[in-house]
Design a protein around this motif. Structure first.
Motif, PDB file in Angstrom:
ATOM      1  N   SER A  80       0.822  -1.213   0.000  1.00  0.00           N
ATOM      2  CA  SER A  80       0.000   0.000   0.000  1.00  0.00           C
ATOM      3  C   SER A  80       0.854   1.260   0.000  1.00  0.00           C
ATOM      4  N   ASP A  81       2.067   1.198   0.544  1.00  0.00           N
ATOM      5  CA  ASP A  81       2.955   2.361   0.565  1.00  0.00           C
ATOM      6  C   ASP A  81       4.161   2.187  -0.351  1.00  0.00           C
ATOM      7  N   SER A  82       4.183   1.111  -1.117  1.00  0.00           N
ATOM      8  CA  SER A  82       5.166   0.902  -2.194  1.00  0.00           C
ATOM      9  C   SER A  82       6.608   0.800  -1.705  1.00  0.00           C
ATOM     10  N   TRP A  83       6.837   0.044  -0.636  1.00  0.00           N
ATOM     11  CA  TRP A  83       8.220  -0.208  -0.212  1.00  0.00           C
ATOM     12  C   TRP A  83       8.354  -1.620   0.344  1.00  0.00           C
ATOM     13  N   TYR A  84       9.585  -2.095   0.380  1.00  0.00           N
ATOM     14  CA  TYR A  84       9.857  -3.366   1.046  1.00  0.00           C
ATOM     15  C   TYR A  84      11.198  -3.279   1.750  1.00  0.00           C
ATOM     16  N   LEU A  85      11.384  -4.149   2.724  1.00  0.00           N
ATOM     17  CA  LEU A  85      12.605  -4.192   3.518  1.00  0.00           C
ATOM     18  C   LEU A  85      13.143  -5.609   3.518  1.00  0.00           C
ATOM     19  N   ILE A  86      14.421  -5.758   3.171  1.00  0.00           N
ATOM     20  CA  ILE A  86      15.092  -7.053   3.308  1.00  0.00           C
ATOM     21  C   ILE A  86      15.452  -7.214   4.780  1.00  0.00           C
ATOM     22  N   LEU A  87      14.906  -8.240   5.401  1.00  0.00           N
ATOM     23  CA  LEU A  87      15.053  -8.407   6.841  1.00  0.00           C
ATOM     24  C   LEU A  87      16.377  -9.071   7.184  1.00  0.00           C
ATOM     25  N   PRO A  88      17.012  -8.661   8.274  1.00  0.00           N
ATOM     26  CA  PRO A  88      18.242  -9.336   8.709  1.00  0.00           C
ATOM     27  C   PRO A  88      17.963 -10.800   9.049  1.00  0.00           C
ATOM     28  N   VAL A  97      14.731   9.586  11.081  1.00  0.00           N
ATOM     29  CA  VAL A  97      15.773   9.880  10.096  1.00  0.00           C
ATOM     30  C   VAL A  97      15.232   9.531   8.709  1.00  0.00           C
ATOM     31  N   ILE A  98      15.380  10.447   7.748  1.00  0.00           N
ATOM     32  CA  ILE A  98      14.944  10.173   6.371  1.00  0.00           C
ATOM     33  C   ILE A  98      15.882   9.145   5.735  1.00  0.00           C
ATOM     34  N   ILE A  99      15.308   8.094   5.168  1.00  0.00           N
ATOM     35  CA  ILE A  99      16.125   7.070   4.506  1.00  0.00           C
ATOM     36  C   ILE A  99      15.869   6.990   3.000  1.00  0.00           C
ATOM     37  N   ARG A 100      14.776   7.609   2.512  1.00  0.00           N
ATOM     38  CA  ARG A 100      14.505   7.589   1.074  1.00  0.00           C
ATOM     39  C   ARG A 100      13.446   8.639   0.755  1.00  0.00           C
ATOM     40  N   GLU A 101      13.521   9.203  -0.446  1.00  0.00           N
ATOM     41  CA  GLU A 101      12.498  10.097  -0.958  1.00  0.00           C
ATOM     42  C   GLU A 101      12.120   9.653  -2.360  1.00  0.00           C
ATOM     43  N   SER A 102      10.826   9.752  -2.667  1.00  0.00           N
ATOM     44  CA  SER A 102      10.345   9.386  -3.995  1.00  0.00           C
ATOM     45  C   SER A 102       9.125  10.239  -4.323  1.00  0.00           C
ATOM     46  N   GLY A 103       9.286  11.118  -5.320  1.00  0.00           N
ATOM     47  CA  GLY A 103       8.188  11.988  -5.685  1.00  0.00           C
ATOM     48  C   GLY A 103       7.784  12.864  -4.513  1.00  0.00           C
ATOM     49  N   GLU A 104       6.523  12.772  -4.108  1.00  0.00           N
ATOM     50  CA  GLU A 104       6.012  13.570  -3.003  1.00  0.00           C
ATOM     51  C   GLU A 104       5.896  12.762  -1.716  1.00  0.00           C
ATOM     52  N   THR A 105       6.639  11.682  -1.631  1.00  0.00           N
ATOM     53  CA  THR A 105       6.631  10.846  -0.433  1.00  0.00           C
ATOM     54  C   THR A 105       8.017  10.800   0.179  1.00  0.00           C
ATOM     55  N   VAL A 106       8.066  10.955   1.495  1.00  0.00           N
ATOM     56  CA  VAL A 106       9.308  10.834   2.256  1.00  0.00           C
ATOM     57  C   VAL A 106       9.191   9.603   3.139  1.00  0.00           C
ATOM     58  N   TYR A 107      10.244   8.777   3.128  1.00  0.00           N
ATOM     59  CA  TYR A 107      10.278   7.589   3.971  1.00  0.00           C
ATOM     60  C   TYR A 107      11.291   7.824   5.085  1.00  0.00           C
ATOM     61  N   ALA A 108      10.857   7.600   6.316  1.00  0.00           N
ATOM     62  CA  ALA A 108      11.713   7.838   7.466  1.00  0.00           C
ATOM     63  C   ALA A 108      11.694   6.615   8.379  1.00  0.00           C
ATOM     64  N   ALA A 109      12.762   6.494   9.165  1.00  0.00           N
ATOM     65  CA  ALA A 109      12.887   5.386  10.113  1.00  0.00           C
ATOM     66  C   ALA A 109      13.103   5.934  11.508  1.00  0.00           C
ATOM     67  N   ARG A 166      13.860  -0.568   0.167  1.00  0.00           N
ATOM     68  CA  ARG A 166      13.760  -0.369  -1.277  1.00  0.00           C
ATOM     69  C   ARG A 166      12.314  -0.117  -1.680  1.00  0.00           C
ATOM     70  N   LEU A 167      12.162   0.463  -2.849  1.00  0.00           N
ATOM     71  CA  LEU A 167      10.841   0.790  -3.353  1.00  0.00           C
ATOM     72  C   LEU A 167      10.301  -0.340  -4.227  1.00  0.00           C
ATOM     73  N   ILE A 168       8.989  -0.478  -4.216  1.00  0.00           N
ATOM     74  CA  ILE A 168       8.297  -1.474  -5.033  1.00  0.00           C
ATOM     75  C   ILE A 168       7.858  -0.808  -6.327  1.00  0.00           C
ATOM     76  N   TYR A 169       8.155  -1.454  -7.442  1.00  0.00           N
ATOM     77  CA  TYR A 169       7.747  -0.934  -8.743  1.00  0.00           C
ATOM     78  C   TYR A 169       6.628  -1.785  -9.307  1.00  0.00           C
ATOM     79  N   ALA A 170       6.077  -1.362 -10.433  1.00  0.00           N
ATOM     80  CA  ALA A 170       4.856  -1.965 -10.969  1.00  0.00           C
ATOM     81  C   ALA A 170       5.000  -3.457 -11.203  1.00  0.00           C
TER      82      ALA A 170
END
Length: 439
Positions: A330-338, A395-407, A430-434
């Motif tokens: 729904s928010d177009s991101w994924y995280l590779i888990l340790p 802390v901001i970890i990524r920006e894409s368009g009008e969305t800011v991703y923070a941790a 990382r971001l999820i693409y189509a």
């Protein structure tokens, strides 16, 4: 002047097709385009076809979709022109091949086909003679498509293989330096789908081998070549079925095509069958596609959250987990888990603030016990997104368009070696693409 503007569409097609660039500085942008003499002659030759009543009929699918394409078919360093038309007659679809002479373009060959459209075309040297073959898909109406391979040696077009198909690709699948043609057919209620591999010998002889796919496929959703853990050559075929998605993996060795994931007893690749919309992906960018299988996490509330365990395969069909991800579609991101997180975590969402959506990762301490939060990942939108990202601990970890991703790390005071740091999050968020949701 009329002639210049008449050939403008052809100029644009050729620039886009051949990867050309227009130079000359800012003045050139305001100047009338100067058509090269050879393109004028090509337009003249094409006009002769159009004058006979034909109309352009570009391929509707694939990577080559222009009405006029340039391609060096015989390896002599000079590009031939390929133009696509439809006209009245018994075989209405026409593919014209033009060769360049000293002062003109001349017709060298024509391929004619039945059907409603030219579905696609690929140019590939299947027999290793230096001449490219034309792999043409013909749309026959409805879901029916026919694939035909034409040799163009000496500009004498001749069909050397034909089959109905759902999807196809070309790739070197045995390391001999020549590409093979892989044709996938969707199954029916009476029989499962199949994969047929065509190879063309130097003398033009075409050899084919086939293997079946998982039973019950409703459609073929994805097809790709990639590497396995112990070999660089494999084909991945994914299809939709009643249970969700299933991936068949095939190898080609010593003239034998084998579905290494297929269970003989059930007729389905049970190990890759999953109730998920996540397709196989080259997730780590190393040329080895991985198959995702969903796994439910311990539940904090009413919503069940899942992670994806990504499996790699070897040529025997044996598999092992390569990595695990959490996907927030729904928010177009994924995280590779340790790897250290194992099965000790749980997840919940917190979407209370306007323009702020959070996923909170916590340690699972057992049924009935309070969870221990250690990480929150935020998707921030709206005009105040940077104000939200600047809140204490974020802390901001990524920006894409009008969305800011923070941790926000919440692991302070937790005696746990698996707690992540910001460097890890920046590298593995990382971001999820189509294509992730492509069906």
């Amino acid at each position: 002047m009329k002639r210049v503007f008449r050939v403008l569409p052809l100029l644009l097609l050729l620039v886009l097709t051949g990867g050309c660039s227009l130079g000359g500085g800012i003045d050139a942008l305001y100047s009338l385009p100067q058509m090269a003499d050879e393109y004028l002659e090509l337009q003249h030759a094409i006009d002769g076809v159009l004058a006979s009543g034909a109309v352009y009929s570009a391929p509707v699918d694939g990577v080559h979709r222009q009405s006029v394409q340039l391609c060096d078919l015989n390896g002599d360093g000079t590009e031939e022109a390929v133009a696509f038309f439809s006209a009245a007659g018994e075989k209405p679809l026409k593919i014209w091949f033009f060769i360049q002479t000293e002062d003109a373009y001349e017709k060298a060959a024509v391929i004619e086909g039945d059907g409603s459209s030219i579905e696609s075309i690929d140019y590939v040297d299947l027999d290793g003679d230096g001449w490219l073959e034309a792999v043409v898909g013909w749309g026959m109406g409805g879901d029916l498509k026919m694939l035909e391979v034409y040799t163009l040696r000496g500009f004498q077009a001749a069909s050397i293989a034909a089959a109905d198909y759902s999807r196809y690709l070309t790739a070197d699948l045995n390391g001999d330096g020549r590409k093979e043609l892989v044709v996938v057919r969707r199954g029916s209620a009476e029989s499962p789908g199949s994969v047929t591999l065509y190879s063309v010998a130097g003398d033009g002889e075409t050899v084919s081998v086939s293997e079946r796919l998982s039973a019950g496929l409703d459609g073929i959703t994805k097809l790709a070549a990639g590497a396995l853990e112990d070999t660089p050559y494999a084909v991945f075929v994914e299809g939709s079925c009643q249970g969700g998605l299933v991936t068949d993996i095939l190898t080609y060795r010593d003239g034998v095509l084998k579905n290494i994931t297929l269970e003989p007893a059930g007729g389905v690749s049970e190990g890759t069958l999953r109730a998920s919309t996540a397709s196989f992906q080259d997730l780590l960018g190393n040329g080895k596609p991985l198959v995702p299988l969903p796994r439910s996490l311990p539940v904090q509330g009413e919503t069940v959250f899942r992670v994806l365990d990504w499996y790699g395969y070897d040529s025997r069909g044996e598999r092992g987990i390569v990595c695990t991800t959490y996907h927030n579609y729904s928010d177009s991101w994924y995280l590779i888990l340790p790897e250290s997180w194992g099965r000790a975590i749980t997840v919940r969402r917190e979407d209370s603030d306007m323009g702020e959506r959070a996923v909170v990762f916590s340690l699972w301490n057992g049924e009935g016990e309070q969870v221990t939060d250690f990480l929150a990942l935020y998707s921030l939108s709206g005009e105040n997104r940077y104000e939200l990202a600047a809140r204490p601990g974020r802390v901001i970890i990524r920006e894409s368009g009008e969305t800011v991703y923070a941790a926000e790390l919440r692991a302070e005071g937790i005696d746990w070696s698996g707690a992540p740091d910001m460097n890890y999050l920046r590298q593995n968020f990382r971001l999820i693409y189509a294509e992730w949701n492509a069906q």
